[in-house]
Design a protein around this motif. Structure first.
Motif, PDB file in Angstrom:
ATOM      1  N   SER A   1       0.844  -1.190   0.000  1.00 55.51           N
ATOM      2  CA  SER A   1       0.000   0.000   0.000  1.00 55.51           C
ATOM      3  C   SER A   1       0.884   1.246   0.000  1.00 55.51           C
ATOM      4  N   SER A   2       0.396   2.308  -0.608  1.00 52.64           N
ATOM      5  CA  SER A   2       1.157   3.560  -0.606  1.00 52.64           C
ATOM      6  C   SER A   2       0.988   4.325   0.709  1.00 52.64           C
ATOM      7  N   ARG A   3       0.111   3.855   1.588  1.00 52.52           N
ATOM      8  CA  ARG A   3      -0.071   4.506   2.895  1.00 52.52           C
ATOM      9  C   ARG A   3       1.245   4.473   3.673  1.00 52.52           C
ATOM     10  N   ARG A   4       1.634   5.614   4.203  1.00 49.48           N
ATOM     11  CA  ARG A   4       2.931   5.709   4.886  1.00 49.48           C
ATOM     12  C   ARG A   4       2.810   5.351   6.358  1.00 49.48           C
ATOM     13  N   THR A   5       3.655   4.434   6.748  1.00 49.95           N
ATOM     14  CA  THR A   5       3.795   4.056   8.151  1.00 49.95           C
ATOM     15  C   THR A   5       5.291   4.065   8.456  1.00 49.95           C
ATOM     16  N   ALA A   6       5.617   3.928   9.708  1.00 45.69           N
ATOM     17  CA  ALA A   6       7.013   3.872  10.125  1.00 45.69           C
ATOM     18  C   ALA A   6       7.080   3.103  11.433  1.00 45.69           C
ATOM     19  N   VAL A   7       8.276   2.755  11.820  1.00 47.91           N
ATOM     20  CA  VAL A   7       8.503   2.201  13.149  1.00 47.91           C
ATOM     21  C   VAL A   7       9.514   3.100  13.846  1.00 47.91           C
ATOM     22  N   ILE A   8       9.357   3.192  15.140  1.00 45.91           N
ATOM     23  CA  ILE A   8      10.347   3.929  15.915  1.00 45.91           C
ATOM     24  C   ILE A   8      11.674   3.188  15.743  1.00 45.91           C
ATOM     25  N   GLY A   9      12.729   3.938  15.478  1.00 47.07           N
ATOM     26  CA  GLY A   9      14.030   3.375  15.123  1.00 47.07           C
ATOM     27  C   GLY A   9      14.480   2.225  15.991  1.00 47.07           C
ATOM     28  N   PRO A  10      14.668   1.046  15.377  1.00 51.16           N
ATOM     29  CA  PRO A  10      15.166  -0.114  16.134  1.00 51.16           C
ATOM     30  C   PRO A  10      16.560   0.126  16.710  1.00 51.16           C
ATOM     31  N   TRP A  11      17.274   1.108  16.207  1.00 47.23           N
ATOM     32  CA  TRP A  11      18.637   1.416  16.662  1.00 47.23           C
ATOM     33  C   TRP A  11      18.645   2.266  17.930  1.00 47.23           C
ATOM     34  N   LEU A  12      17.494   2.804  18.326  1.00 44.76           N
ATOM     35  CA  LEU A  12      17.436   3.707  19.480  1.00 44.76           C
ATOM     36  C   LEU A  12      17.624   2.947  20.789  1.00 44.76           C
TER      37      LEU A  12
ATOM     38  N   GLN B   1      -4.990   3.214  19.027  1.00 44.32           N
ATOM     39  CA  GLN B   1      -4.908   4.023  20.243  1.00 44.32           C
ATOM     40  C   GLN B   1      -5.277   5.445  19.868  1.00 44.32           C
ATOM     41  N   ASN B   2      -5.801   6.158  20.779  1.00 40.39           N
ATOM     42  CA  ASN B   2      -6.166   7.539  20.526  1.00 40.39           C
ATOM     43  C   ASN B   2      -4.989   8.433  20.916  1.00 40.39           C
ATOM     44  N   LEU B   3      -3.864   8.270  20.223  1.00 37.11           N
ATOM     45  CA  LEU B   3      -2.651   8.982  20.568  1.00 37.11           C
ATOM     46  C   LEU B   3      -2.003   9.535  19.303  1.00 37.11           C
ATOM     47  N   THR B   4      -1.843  10.848  19.264  1.00 29.36           N
ATOM     48  CA  THR B   4      -1.186  11.504  18.136  1.00 29.36           C
ATOM     49  C   THR B   4      -0.181  12.508  18.677  1.00 29.36           C
ATOM     50  N   GLY B   5       0.729  12.927  17.817  1.00 23.49           N
ATOM     51  CA  GLY B   5       1.709  13.915  18.216  1.00 23.49           C
ATOM     52  C   GLY B   5       2.812  14.018  17.182  1.00 23.49           C
ATOM     53  N   PHE B   6       3.933  14.541  17.617  1.00 25.27           N
ATOM     54  CA  PHE B   6       5.069  14.780  16.721  1.00 25.27           C
ATOM     55  C   PHE B   6       6.312  14.086  17.268  1.00 25.27           C
ATOM     56  N   VAL B   7       7.064  13.514  16.363  1.00 24.32           N
ATOM     57  CA  VAL B   7       8.315  12.863  16.732  1.00 24.32           C
ATOM     58  C   VAL B   7       9.395  13.337  15.761  1.00 24.32           C
ATOM     59  N   GLU B   8      10.627  13.386  16.247  1.00 26.58           N
ATOM     60  CA  GLU B   8      11.721  13.783  15.367  1.00 26.58           C
ATOM     61  C   GLU B   8      11.849  12.770  14.235  1.00 26.58           C
ATOM     62  N   GLN B   9      11.991  13.269  13.033  1.00 28.37           N
ATOM     63  CA  GLN B   9      12.046  12.426  11.853  1.00 28.37           C
ATOM     64  C   GLN B   9      13.212  11.449  11.901  1.00 28.37           C
ATOM     65  N   SER B  10      14.297  11.842  12.510  1.00 28.05           N
ATOM     66  CA  SER B  10      15.482  10.976  12.591  1.00 28.05           C
ATOM     67  C   SER B  10      15.248   9.752  13.481  1.00 28.05           C
ATOM     68  N   ALA B  11      14.146   9.723  14.220  1.00 32.64           N
ATOM     69  CA  ALA B  11      13.842   8.589  15.094  1.00 32.64           C
ATOM     70  C   ALA B  11      12.941   7.561  14.407  1.00 32.64           C
ATOM     71  N   LEU B  12      12.661   7.755  13.113  1.00 30.41           N
ATOM     72  CA  LEU B  12      11.734   6.870  12.401  1.00 30.41           C
ATOM     73  C   LEU B  12      12.432   6.075  11.311  1.00 30.41           C
ATOM     74  N   TRP B  13      12.048   4.792  11.179  1.00 32.95           N
ATOM     75  CA  TRP B  13      12.423   4.013  10.002  1.00 32.95           C
ATOM     76  C   TRP B  13      11.153   3.876   9.183  1.00 32.95           C
ATOM     77  N   GLY B  14      11.174   4.453   7.991  1.00 33.51           N
ATOM     78  CA  GLY B  14       9.998   4.478   7.125  1.00 33.51           C
ATOM     79  C   GLY B  14       9.852   5.841   6.492  1.00 33.51           C
ATOM     80  N   VAL B  15      10.738   6.763   6.870  1.00 35.04           N
ATOM     81  CA  VAL B  15      10.783   8.120   6.319  1.00 35.04           C
ATOM     82  C   VAL B  15      12.271   8.450   6.093  1.00 35.04           C
ATOM     83  N   TYR B  16      12.566   8.981   4.916  1.00 33.52           N
ATOM     84  CA  TYR B  16      13.957   9.324   4.614  1.00 33.52           C
ATOM     85  C   TYR B  16      14.372  10.596   5.343  1.00 33.52           C
TER      86      TYR B  16
END
Length: 185
Positions: free
Chosen positions: A109-120, A163-178
């Motif tokens: 799917s073209s829907r964008r998802t990500a995971v919090i960086g496994p390296w963190l 979950q009813n949880l939204t917010g902002f996270v630093e992009q560098s903490a995501l795998w799924g976004v360049y």
């Protein structure tokens, strides 16, 4: 005598190479440089690019056909995958663990998802605003699956599925976004 002949041939070859290099350099300034990302041979979309897994129980195969054996079975839909190549209806993908294989395009799917960086080593902070000084509403552990909204190159708005949880996270903490990538809804 033979040594002298070999030396002369080598000198001629070097002279021709330098002449050829000079010609290329003079023409390079007249030719526009292609700066866009490579395009997939089947879709014309950029490669590499991120997508997500459309369904659970999806098989990653060793090669681009049902004739190839199953390499991995994904049991959770929504996982982010990176498309690295295209062949007919098949996409070569890589997951956040670095496992690569082939999946049929119907599974993606073209829907964008990500995971919090496994390296963190520490949880990633979920902020109420797109800035470091914004209040922290949650701490997200590595490999937590998130839905990606907008990204401005430094911050992404995300939501946690189920979950009813939204917010902002630093992009560098995501795998799924360049890094530096911008995404609009």
């Amino acid at each position: 005598m033979r040594r002298f002949s070999l030396l002369r041939r080598t000198m001629r070859l070097l002279a021709l190479c330098s002449l050829f290099a000079a010609c290329l350099a003079s023409q390079a300034s007249a030719v526009p440089v292609e700066t866009s990302a490579p395009k997939g041979r089947e879709t014309g979309l950029p490669v590499p690019r991120f997508v997500s897994l459309k369904s659970a129980n999806a098989r990653m195969r060793i090669g681009p056909s049902l004739d190839y054996g199953t390499k991995w079975i994904y049991l959770k839909s929504g996982l982010p995958l990176e498309i690295t190549a295209e062949y007919d209806n098949w996409r070569q993908v890589r997951d956040s663990d670095g496992i690569t294989g082939w999946m049929h395009r119907a599974l993606l799917s073209s829907r964008r998802t990500a995971v919090i960086g496994p390296w963190l080593r520490e949880p990633a902070a979920l902020h109420t605003g797109a800035r470091e000084s914004a209040a922290v509403s949650a701490a997200l552990m590595a490999s937590v699956l998130v839905h990606v909204g907008r990204c401005d190159g430094a911050w992404c708005s995300i939501g946690l599925p189920h979950q009813n949880l939204t917010g902002f996270v630093e992009q560098s903490a995501l795998w799924g976004v360049y890094p530096g990538e911008t995404i609009t809804d």
